[in-house]
Design a protein around this motif. Structure first.
Motif, PDB file in Angstrom:
ATOM      1  N   SER A 145      35.719  41.639  31.927  1.00 23.19           N
ATOM      2  CA  SER A 145      36.609  42.703  32.381  1.00 23.19           C
ATOM      3  C   SER A 145      37.444  42.219  33.568  1.00 23.19           C
ATOM      4  CB  SER A 145      35.738  43.911  32.752  1.00 23.19           C
ATOM      5  OG  SER A 145      36.446  44.846  33.493  1.00 23.19           O
ATOM      6  N   GLN A 146      36.782  41.596  34.521  1.00 26.78           N
ATOM      7  CA  GLN A 146      37.455  41.067  35.717  1.00 26.78           C
ATOM      8  C   GLN A 146      38.454  39.978  35.314  1.00 26.78           C
ATOM      9  OE1 GLN A 146      34.888  38.645  38.061  1.00 26.78           O
ATOM     10  NE2 GLN A 146      36.356  38.374  39.727  1.00 26.78           N
ATOM     11  N   ALA A 147      37.983  39.063  34.457  1.00 29.12           N
ATOM     12  CA  ALA A 147      38.808  37.912  34.076  1.00 29.12           C
ATOM     13  C   ALA A 147      40.060  38.355  33.331  1.00 29.12           C
ATOM     14  CB  ALA A 147      37.989  36.963  33.200  1.00 29.12           C
ATOM     15  N   GLN A 148      39.884  39.241  32.344  1.00 29.71           N
ATOM     16  CA  GLN A 148      41.053  39.628  31.561  1.00 29.71           C
ATOM     17  C   GLN A 148      42.053  40.403  32.405  1.00 29.71           C
ATOM     18  OE1 GLN A 148      41.932  42.826  29.401  1.00 29.71           O
ATOM     19  NE2 GLN A 148      42.323  41.857  27.416  1.00 29.71           N
ATOM     20  N   ALA A 149      41.527  41.289  33.274  1.00 34.60           N
ATOM     21  CA  ALA A 149      42.415  42.093  34.119  1.00 34.60           C
ATOM     22  C   ALA A 149      43.254  41.190  35.032  1.00 34.60           C
ATOM     23  CB  ALA A 149      41.597  43.081  34.937  1.00 34.60           C
ATOM     24  N   LEU A 150      42.622  40.169  35.580  1.00 30.79           N
ATOM     25  CA  LEU A 150      43.323  39.270  36.501  1.00 30.79           C
ATOM     26  C   LEU A 150      44.356  38.413  35.748  1.00 30.79           C
ATOM     27  CD1 LEU A 150      43.248  38.800  39.504  1.00 30.79           C
ATOM     28  CD2 LEU A 150      41.386  37.182  39.199  1.00 30.79           C
ATOM     29  N   LEU A 151      43.966  37.906  34.587  1.00 29.46           N
ATOM     30  CA  LEU A 151      44.912  37.107  33.788  1.00 29.46           C
ATOM     31  C   LEU A 151      46.098  37.972  33.359  1.00 29.46           C
ATOM     32  CD1 LEU A 151      42.403  35.098  31.543  1.00 29.46           C
ATOM     33  CD2 LEU A 151      43.882  34.129  33.320  1.00 29.46           C
ATOM     34  N   ARG A 152      45.796  39.215  32.964  1.00 28.19           N
ATOM     35  CA  ARG A 152      46.870  40.115  32.519  1.00 28.19           C
ATOM     36  C   ARG A 152      47.832  40.416  33.669  1.00 28.19           C
ATOM     37  NH1 ARG A 152      47.123  44.047  28.523  1.00 28.19           N
ATOM     38  NH2 ARG A 152      44.897  43.964  28.141  1.00 28.19           N
ATOM     39  N   TRP A 153      47.277  40.629  34.859  1.00 30.94           N
ATOM     40  CA  TRP A 153      48.135  40.958  36.001  1.00 30.94           C
ATOM     41  C   TRP A 153      49.096  39.800  36.282  1.00 30.94           C
ATOM     42  CZ3 TRP A 153      48.969  38.965  40.936  1.00 30.94           C
ATOM     43  CH2 TRP A 153      49.782  39.769  41.751  1.00 30.94           C
ATOM     44  N   HIS A 154      48.593  38.568  36.259  1.00 36.04           N
ATOM     45  CA  HIS A 154      49.477  37.421  36.515  1.00 36.04           C
ATOM     46  C   HIS A 154      50.529  37.296  35.422  1.00 36.04           C
ATOM     47  CE1 HIS A 154      47.888  35.643  40.151  1.00 36.04           C
ATOM     48  NE2 HIS A 154      46.697  36.020  39.735  1.00 36.04           N
ATOM     49  N   ASN A 155      50.089  37.549  34.192  1.00 36.44           N
ATOM     50  CA  ASN A 155      50.986  37.421  33.053  1.00 36.44           C
ATOM     51  C   ASN A 155      52.127  38.450  33.071  1.00 36.44           C
ATOM     52  OD1 ASN A 155      51.279  38.013  29.770  1.00 36.44           O
ATOM     53  ND2 ASN A 155      51.134  35.874  30.452  1.00 36.44           N
ATOM     54  N   THR A 156      51.900  39.585  33.736  1.00 39.01           N
ATOM     55  CA  THR A 156      52.923  40.636  33.746  1.00 39.01           C
ATOM     56  C   THR A 156      53.631  40.748  35.105  1.00 39.01           C
ATOM     57  OG1 THR A 156      51.148  42.202  34.225  1.00 39.01           O
ATOM     58  CG2 THR A 156      51.887  42.089  31.940  1.00 39.01           C
ATOM     59  N   HIS A 157      53.337  39.813  36.009  1.00 42.43           N
ATOM     60  CA  HIS A 157      53.995  39.839  37.326  1.00 42.43           C
ATOM     61  C   HIS A 157      54.622  38.470  37.612  1.00 42.43           C
ATOM     62  CE1 HIS A 157      51.654  43.491  37.518  1.00 42.43           C
ATOM     63  NE2 HIS A 157      52.467  43.881  38.493  1.00 42.43           N
ATOM     64  N   LEU A 158      55.493  38.067  36.703  1.00 41.89           N
ATOM     65  CA  LEU A 158      56.111  36.743  36.830  1.00 41.89           C
ATOM     66  C   LEU A 158      57.265  36.778  37.831  1.00 41.89           C
ATOM     67  CD1 LEU A 158      56.154  35.750  33.048  1.00 41.89           C
ATOM     68  CD2 LEU A 158      54.465  35.133  34.793  1.00 41.89           C
ATOM     69  N   PRO A 257      38.905  47.208  32.175  1.00 40.44           N
ATOM     70  CA  PRO A 257      40.167  46.473  32.009  1.00 40.44           C
ATOM     71  C   PRO A 257      41.237  47.211  31.199  1.00 40.44           C
ATOM     72  CG  PRO A 257      38.530  45.652  30.475  1.00 40.44           C
ATOM     73  CD  PRO A 257      37.854  46.719  31.274  1.00 40.44           C
ATOM     74  N   PHE A 258      40.887  48.367  30.578  1.00 41.56           N
ATOM     75  CA  PHE A 258      41.842  49.062  29.703  1.00 41.56           C
ATOM     76  C   PHE A 258      42.480  50.238  30.418  1.00 41.56           C
ATOM     77  CE2 PHE A 258      38.176  47.684  27.036  1.00 41.56           C
ATOM     78  CZ  PHE A 258      38.774  46.552  26.511  1.00 41.56           C
ATOM     79  N   PRO A 259      43.721  50.599  30.192  1.00 37.24           N
ATOM     80  CA  PRO A 259      44.693  49.823  29.418  1.00 37.24           C
ATOM     81  C   PRO A 259      45.201  48.605  30.192  1.00 37.24           C
ATOM     82  CG  PRO A 259      45.719  51.806  30.298  1.00 37.24           C
ATOM     83  CD  PRO A 259      44.286  51.857  30.677  1.00 37.24           C
ATOM     84  N   ASN A 260      45.114  48.679  31.566  1.00 38.74           N
ATOM     85  CA  ASN A 260      45.480  47.502  32.363  1.00 38.74           C
ATOM     86  C   ASN A 260      44.294  47.087  33.211  1.00 38.74           C
ATOM     87  OD1 ASN A 260      48.256  47.059  31.617  1.00 38.74           O
ATOM     88  ND2 ASN A 260      48.629  49.051  32.536  1.00 38.74           N
ATOM     89  N   SER A 261      44.093  47.765  34.307  1.00 37.65           N
ATOM     90  CA  SER A 261      42.958  47.464  35.168  1.00 37.65           C
ATOM     91  C   SER A 261      42.652  48.737  35.938  1.00 37.65           C
ATOM     92  CB  SER A 261      43.334  46.341  36.127  1.00 37.65           C
ATOM     93  OG  SER A 261      42.229  45.974  36.896  1.00 37.65           O
ATOM     94  N   SER A 262      41.501  49.339  35.669  1.00 42.33           N
ATOM     95  CA  SER A 262      41.163  50.612  36.306  1.00 42.33           C
ATOM     96  C   SER A 262      39.884  50.479  37.102  1.00 42.33           C
ATOM     97  CB  SER A 262      40.944  51.707  35.253  1.00 42.33           C
ATOM     98  OG  SER A 262      42.044  51.795  34.392  1.00 42.33           O
ATOM     99  N   LEU A 263      39.799  51.275  38.171  1.00 43.56           N
ATOM    100  CA  LEU A 263      38.526  51.418  38.869  1.00 43.56           C
ATOM    101  C   LEU A 263      37.999  52.793  38.473  1.00 43.56           C
ATOM    102  CD1 LEU A 263      36.407  50.438  40.882  1.00 43.56           C
ATOM    103  CD2 LEU A 263      37.708  51.563  42.680  1.00 43.56           C
ATOM    104  N   MET A 264      36.974  52.798  37.623  1.00 42.62           N
ATOM    105  CA  MET A 264      36.401  54.061  37.146  1.00 42.62           C
ATOM    106  C   MET A 264      35.480  54.613  38.239  1.00 42.62           C
ATOM    107  SD  MET A 264      37.491  54.027  33.900  1.00 42.62           S
ATOM    108  CE  MET A 264      36.652  55.519  33.469  1.00 42.62           C
ATOM    109  N   ILE A 265      35.783  55.831  38.701  1.00 41.65           N
ATOM    110  CA  ILE A 265      34.974  56.468  39.756  1.00 41.65           C
ATOM    111  C   ILE A 265      34.225  57.628  39.096  1.00 41.65           C
ATOM    112  CG2 ILE A 265      35.070  57.591  42.025  1.00 41.65           C
ATOM    113  CD1 ILE A 265      38.024  56.229  42.096  1.00 41.65           C
ATOM    114  N   ALA A 266      32.901  57.462  39.010  1.00 40.64           N
ATOM    115  CA  ALA A 266      32.122  58.401  38.186  1.00 40.64           C
ATOM    116  C   ALA A 266      31.439  59.475  39.009  1.00 40.64           C
ATOM    117  CB  ALA A 266      31.077  57.621  37.402  1.00 40.64           C
ATOM    118  N   SER A 267      31.402  60.693  38.433  1.00 42.03           N
ATOM    119  CA  SER A 267      30.731  61.798  39.130  1.00 42.03           C
ATOM    120  C   SER A 267      30.071  62.739  38.132  1.00 42.03           C
ATOM    121  CB  SER A 267      31.743  62.584  39.966  1.00 42.03           C
ATOM    122  OG  SER A 267      32.715  63.167  39.125  1.00 42.03           O
TER     123      SER A 267
END
Ligand code: NDP
Ligand code: MG
Length: 339
Positions: A145-158, A257-267
């Motif tokens: 999850s961490q890896a894909q989110a980070l790779l995706r962020w770099h890939n979409t912030h050229l 990691p879906f759809p981009n990168s989320s921090l799920m805060i559960a309650s």
């Protein structure tokens, strides 16, 4: 080790701190790798790598078990050469963490290379991340999850969104810098609330049309700008099922990691007394229902996603054990069964 000692000195630990735990020294080592391009470049040459192709992780199957292999730097150099790439391509990697013995762990996307040839050299398959998530246990899933989110962020912030000029990543991938005016951008996550609503005796689960067939989960939604977590819980429950909650209590959080990168805060949330009639928001949800502790206990006992054959024979199923939705359902059910 030299870098580690140098870094510890630089961070000026209090003299009373005679013993530094492995965790603390690893975090300081990682801090150095994020800040210091030369140190990180050196770590690349002895690190290990999770590999992706167009954001799909490499998986290997042994007997009936799927694993996500870490490939060593020397093995990766050999494979890059066979795929016609220079060793320099390793610098496209992003830093994920390090092992107890300070071996740096990275992720690298081989998307510009021929997929079938890479799969054959690596003796594995690049699997869509959603599918990979259903096949894996928690520890692997968290790192993917961490890896894909980070790779995706770099890939979409050229490019810099202010100047339009290309941006360069630092070696670790902890930031990107505009080549024209030096503006720094950091990887981003969207805060998302996820809440298990209860009326005291039952709890509410819902499904979206896009969910796998038969799967029900807790209510979730993106926080709006300016909202607190509590306000987002209040609003999302009202929007999605037409109920008003009177209280919510923080439970845990999870990167998603879906759809981009989320921090799920559960309650866990309680509806106001007497509020039990669900009015479904059909733009967002396909179904929502109240569930009792017994049927949830049965769903919790099914430890894996049902096979296609089993799908029609069970009433519903819930997300896998390592998801935060599962954790909420488990906590609620255990608490009810103790009552
Ligand atoms: N880990 C877990 O246990 C679980 C995780 N989840 C995750 O929670 C997340 C949110 O749940 P969901 O019910 O879909 O959220 P919402 O109820 O907020 O609805 C999603 C819609 O909101 C819009 N939206 C608003 N802000 C954003 C943003 N920052 N990024 C993307 N879309 C946005 C999109 O509309 P439009 O498409 O029209 O642009 C999207 O379709 C999902 O990614 C889901 O995978 C959900 C359940 C369990
Ligand atoms: Mg939602």
């Amino acid at each position: 080790m030299y870098l580690l000692l140098r870094n510890l000195k630089r961070l000026a630990l209090p003299s009373s701190c005679r013993f530094i735990s492995n965790y603390v020294s690893r975090m300081r080592h990682l801090f150095d790798l994020k800040e210091n391009d030369e140190a990180c470049r050196k770590a690349l040459s002895s690190g290990s790598f999770l590999l992706f192709h167009s954001l799909s992780p490499l998986m290997q199957k042994t007997e009936n078990k799927y694993t996500v292999p870490f490939v060593t730097a020397s093995e990766l150099y050999r494979i890059l050469r066979k795929l016609g790439q220079k060793e320099k391509y390793l610098e496209e990697s992003v830093l994920l963490g390090c092992t107890d013995s300070y071996l740096a762990q990275f992720a690298l996307d081989l998307g510009i290379m021929e997929k079938a040839k890479a799969e054959s050299l690596l003796q594995g398959t690049f699997v869509d991340l959603r599918k990979a998530f259903l096949l894996l246990d928690g520890k692997n899933a968290q790192m993917l999850s961490q890896a894909q989110a980070l790779l995706r962020w770099h890939n979409t912030h050229l490019y810099c969104s202010k100047t339009g000029h290309p941006m360069q990543k630092n070696v670790s991938g902890s930031r990107r810098i505009c080549s024209s005016n030096g503006t720094i951008y950091y990887p981003q996550m969207s805060p998302v609330i996820i809440t298990l609503v209860s009326d005291g005796t039952r709890c509410l689960l819902a499904r979206q049309e896009a969910f796998p067939s038969g799967m029900y989960s807790a209510l979730a939604g993106f926080c709006d700008i300016g909202e607190t977590v509590e306000q987002a819980v209040h609003r999302e429950v009202a929007e999605e099922v037409g109920l008003e909650v009177s209280s919510s209590k923080y439970a845990a959080s999870q990167h998603w990691p879906f759809p981009n990168s989320s921090l799920m805060i559960a309650s866990h949330a309680m509806v106001q007394p007497g509020q039990i009639k669900i009015t479904l928001n059909q733009f967002e949800l396909e179904d929502a229902r109240w569930f009792g502790a017994e049927e949830l206990a049965e769903a919790l006992r099914r430890e894996r996603m049902p096979s296609k054959k089993e799908m029609g024979t069970i009433p519903f199923w819930i997300p896998p054990p390592w998801t935060i939705a599962h954790q909420l359902i488990k906590e609620w059910t255990q608490q009810k069964q103790l009552c």
